[in-house]
Design a protein around this motif. Structure first.
Motif, short mmCIF file in Angstrom:
data_model
loop_
_atom_site.label_atom_id
_atom_site.label_comp_id
_atom_site.label_asym_id
_atom_site.label_seq_id
_atom_site.Cartn_x
_atom_site.Cartn_y
_atom_site.Cartn_z
N ALA A 7 1.00 -1.05 0.16
CA ALA A 7 0.26 0.14 0.01
C ALA A 7 1.33 0.81 0.01
O ALA A 7 0.55 2.35 -0.82
N LEU A 8 2.32 1.42 0.95
CA LEU A 8 2.49 2.14 0.78
C LEU A 8 3.49 2.75 -0.52
O LEU A 8 3.66 3.61 -1.20
N ILE A 9 4.18 1.01 -0.78
CA ILE A 9 4.25 1.74 -2.27
C ILE A 9 3.21 2.39 -3.65
O ILE A 9 4.08 3.21 -3.92
N GLY A 10 2.44 1.63 -3.70
CA GLY A 10 0.93 2.07 -4.24
C GLY A 10 1.08 3.22 -4.32
O GLY A 10 0.86 4.49 -4.66
N ALA A 11 0.66 3.95 -3.02
CA ALA A 11 0.89 5.41 -2.24
C ALA A 11 1.50 6.41 -2.93
O ALA A 11 1.57 7.32 -3.61
N LEU A 12 2.40 5.73 -2.56
CA LEU A 12 3.93 6.94 -2.94
C LEU A 12 4.58 7.15 -4.77
O LEU A 12 4.45 8.77 -5.49
N VAL A 13 4.07 5.52 -5.75
CA VAL A 13 4.49 6.25 -6.65
C VAL A 13 2.65 6.50 -7.35
O VAL A 13 2.96 7.19 -8.62
N ALA A 14 1.92 6.77 -7.13
CA ALA A 14 0.68 6.70 -7.18
C ALA A 14 0.32 8.56 -6.96
O ALA A 14 -0.68 9.14 -7.62
N LEU A 69 -3.06 7.44 -11.66
CA LEU A 69 -3.91 6.44 -11.58
C LEU A 69 -3.43 6.43 -9.55
O LEU A 69 -2.09 6.55 -9.14
N THR A 70 -4.30 5.53 -8.85
CA THR A 70 -4.51 5.44 -7.18
C THR A 70 -5.25 4.04 -7.17
O THR A 70 -5.91 3.74 -7.64
N TRP A 71 -4.39 3.80 -6.43
CA TRP A 71 -5.30 2.39 -5.92
C TRP A 71 -4.54 1.99 -4.58
O TRP A 71 -3.59 2.84 -3.49
N GLU A 72 -5.86 0.61 -3.89
CA GLU A 72 -5.93 0.55 -2.43
C GLU A 72 -6.27 -1.45 -2.55
O GLU A 72 -7.33 -1.48 -2.87
N GLU A 73 -4.92 -1.07 -1.83
CA GLU A 73 -5.41 -2.70 -1.60
C GLU A 73 -6.62 -3.07 -0.68
O GLU A 73 -6.39 -2.68 0.80
N CYS A 74 -7.71 -4.47 -0.63
CA CYS A 74 -8.25 -4.91 0.20
C CYS A 74 -8.27 -6.40 0.21
O CYS A 74 -8.40 -7.27 -0.80
N GLU A 75 -7.99 -6.94 1.92
CA GLU A 75 -7.53 -8.48 1.57
C GLU A 75 -8.87 -9.41 1.68
O GLU A 75 -10.10 -8.72 2.85
N THR A 76 -8.67 -10.26 0.65
CA THR A 76 -9.65 -10.96 0.45
C THR A 76 -9.87 -12.42 1.23
O THR A 76 -10.80 -13.35 1.38
N GLU A 77 -8.78 -13.36 1.52
CA GLU A 77 -8.10 -14.24 1.44
C GLU A 77 -9.16 -15.54 0.80
O GLU A 77 -9.45 -16.30 1.38
N TYR A 78 -9.40 -14.73 -0.79
CA TYR A 78 -10.13 -15.79 -1.16
C TYR A 78 -11.21 -16.23 -0.83
O TYR A 78 -11.33 -16.74 -1.18
N ASN A 79 -11.73 -15.25 0.23
CA ASN A 79 -12.86 -15.85 1.24
C ASN A 79 -14.01 -14.78 0.78
O ASN A 79 -13.88 -13.24 0.29
N ASN A 80 -15.83 -15.36 -0.05
CA ASN A 80 -15.82 -14.29 0.01
C ASN A 80 -16.82 -13.30 0.59
O ASN A 80 -17.51 -12.43 0.28
N ALA A 81 -17.22 -14.00 1.85
CA ALA A 81 -17.08 -12.59 2.94
C ALA A 81 -16.31 -12.05 2.86
O ALA A 81 -17.38 -10.70 3.41
N ARG A 82 -15.42 -11.72 3.24
CA ARG A 82 -14.80 -11.26 2.65
C ARG A 82 -14.63 -10.35 1.80
O ARG A 82 -14.33 -8.47 1.51
N GLY A 83 -14.66 -10.89 0.24
CA GLY A 83 -15.06 -10.13 -0.15
C GLY A 83 -15.63 -9.08 -0.53
O GLY A 83 -15.67 -8.19 -1.47
N VAL A 84 -17.44 -9.33 -0.58
CA VAL A 84 -17.99 -8.05 0.24
C VAL A 84 -17.42 -7.23 0.68
O VAL A 84 -18.19 -6.28 0.84
N GLU A 85 -16.88 -7.21 2.41
CA GLU A 85 -16.48 -6.70 2.25
C GLU A 85 -15.36 -5.94 2.05
O GLU A 85 -15.89 -4.33 2.20
N CYS A 86 -14.81 -5.90 1.15
CA CYS A 86 -13.71 -5.33 0.65
C CYS A 86 -14.45 -4.59 -0.67
O CYS A 86 -14.10 -2.74 -0.80
N TYR A 87 -15.38 -5.46 -1.58
CA TYR A 87 -16.19 -4.58 -2.08
C TYR A 87 -17.20 -3.40 -1.45
O TYR A 87 -17.13 -2.03 -1.58
N GLU A 88 -17.59 -3.51 -0.25
CA GLU A 88 -18.36 -2.48 0.79
C GLU A 88 -16.93 -1.11 0.70
O GLU A 88 -18.06 -0.05 1.57
#
Length: 440
Positions: A7-14, A69-88
């Motif tokens: 996330a830090l690298i993404g922030a610095l570059v973007a 372009l800016t971005w932010e990662e949200c860890e889902t662990e390939y888990n459906n419930a976590r994926g929905v949390e990241c979406y929101e």
């Protein structure tokens, strides 16, 4: 720690660490990624390539027509419930909200399918997801681009036909399907049943429970069944486990054909000698000898700003697939800017138009430094899949080598199935399909 580093690298570059007017000129892309767990190694390579491509666009071009372009990662662990949390969590971030949601998970795709339409955020599922969403008349917000699972399965059958000396030679053959017991793995069933009926072979389906690190019983079943081929429909740790267990039980790796999520260095290197000679599908190729990868090395890694901690993985199958994700995302935003105003961030609704009007032909691929790196791609209102092309590659013990040209799936079978399934979904949900002749 790795996530924070990313996330830090993404922030610095973007240039995330800015506010006010500068922030208003940024295009935010939420990344529902996974870098931990049994699928973490795969996610790290793919998201690394994707982030590096966006960083290169910022560093070399100053963004897209001046929009960083800016971005932010949200860890889902390939888990459906976590994926929905990241979406929101991601959907309202940035000056115009999340531009596009790309979960790299068929299960998460199904979980947010109706949400993206309500929130007007396009969902792009490159080489995964719900196949009948390729009918853009019913699924205007979903884009299973390049090739769907059904096209891939059909291309695999066509490839096996060429190995037998003709598709008609598959009559009477027995094909095993070793699949990840999830929405992803089950996506293959309907099309293989249809193709088996058409060509006269049989399909024996064998499930592997998540995550797939124990397969002794399944391969003993395969040994008793004696199939002519086994299609490996796995992901993450399931793949090297399959190759090692097949070798232990005496099943020839020459008769195993993997899908594109079973055909990376993350699958073959851990399998060691058991992987040598193994063949898998792919919609992108491996290697660093492509200008687009060399541009990333020049403008990002030369400045010590790359996302990959292990630089040896640059140019791997999944890293390059992440670059493909970056190319498609950037080109869609660029296309949307052409219609809605250059130099301004686009909304999710405007980005959806950009994805639906993508036309990355071979001339544009050459300009992007990606000729031969991925297939040409044209998306329309009715067709959200596009290319429908698959190559096959073979692991020689140290690297993947492409062994075929692009192979098409049988669209005379696949497309009617897509439209029939989409029509059933539309009826169930009370959706009136769009009239594409009225779209512009």
């Amino acid at each position: 720690m790795k996530l924070k580093h990313t996330a830090l690298i993404g922030a610095l570059v973007a240039g995330l660490l800015v506010t006010g007017h500068a922030a208003a000129q940024e295009q935010f892309i939420g990344l529902p990624s996974y870098r931990v767990g049994p699928f973490g190694a795969n996610g790290a390579s793919l998201y690394g390539g994707w982030i590096d491509y966006m960083a290169m666009i910022n560093a070399r071009d100053g963004g897209i027509n001046g929009v960083k372009l800016t971005w932010e990662e949200c860890e889902t662990e390939y888990n459906n419930a976590r994926g929905v949390e990241c979406y929101e969590r991601l959907k309202t971030k940035g000056a115009t909200g999340n531009t596009v949601f790309q979960p790299l998970s068929t299960g998460i795709t199904y979980s947010v399918l109706e949400k993206v339409a309500q929130d007007k955020i396009p969902m792009v599922t490159i080489g995964y997801g719900r196949t009948d969403a390729a009918d853009g008349r019913v699924f205007p917000w979903v884009f299973p681009m390049i090739s769907t699972y059904w096209t891939q399965a059909s291309a695999i059958i066509n490839y096996l036909g060429t190995r037998e000396g003709g598709i008609d030679k598959l009559k009477g053959k027995k094909i095993g399907l070793l699949y990840h017991d999830s929405a992803y793995g089950k996506e293959s069933h309907a099309i293989l049943d249809k193709l088996a009926a058409k060509h006269g072979f049989t399909v024996e389906k064998i499930a592997v429970a998540n995550p797939g690190n124990e397969q002794q019983a399944q391969w003993l079943q395969i040994r008793q069944m004696k199939p002519d081929y086994v299609i490996l429909w796995g992901w993450g740790v399931m793949n090297p486990t399959a190759l090692r267990t097949a070798a232990k039980t005496g099943y020839s790796r020459d008769k195993i054909v993997g899908v594109w999520w079973s055909g990376s260095e993350e699958d073959t290197i851990p399998a060691g000698d058991a992987a040598k000679g193994y063949t898998a599908a792919g919609f992108n190729v491996a290697g660093t000898n492509y200008p687009v990868v060399q541009e990333i090395q020049k403008h990002v890694y030369a400045k010590n700003a790359g996302n990959m901690a292990d630089k040896a993985r640059i140019g791997s199958v999944l890293y390059n697939r992440g670059v493909v994700h970056g190319i498609i995302t950037v080109e869609a935003i660029r296309k949307a800017q052409e219609k809605y105003g250059k130099g301004k961030p686009v909304t999710g609704e405007q980005a959806r138009w950009g994805f639906e009007n993508l036309d990355i032909d071979n001339a544009r691929l050459t300009e992007l430094g990606a000729a031969g790196f991925m297939p040409d791609l044209k998306i329309t209102c009715a067709d959200h899949e596009g290319a429908g092309k698959v190559k096959f590659q073979q692991w020689d013990g140290t690297q993947w080598k492409v062994v075929t040209d692009w192979i098409q799936g049988d669209q005379s079978v696949v497309r009617p199935m897509i439209e029939e399934s989409a029509a059933a979904y539309a009826k169930e949900k009370g959706i009136t399909p769009r009239d594409c002749s009225k779209e512009s």
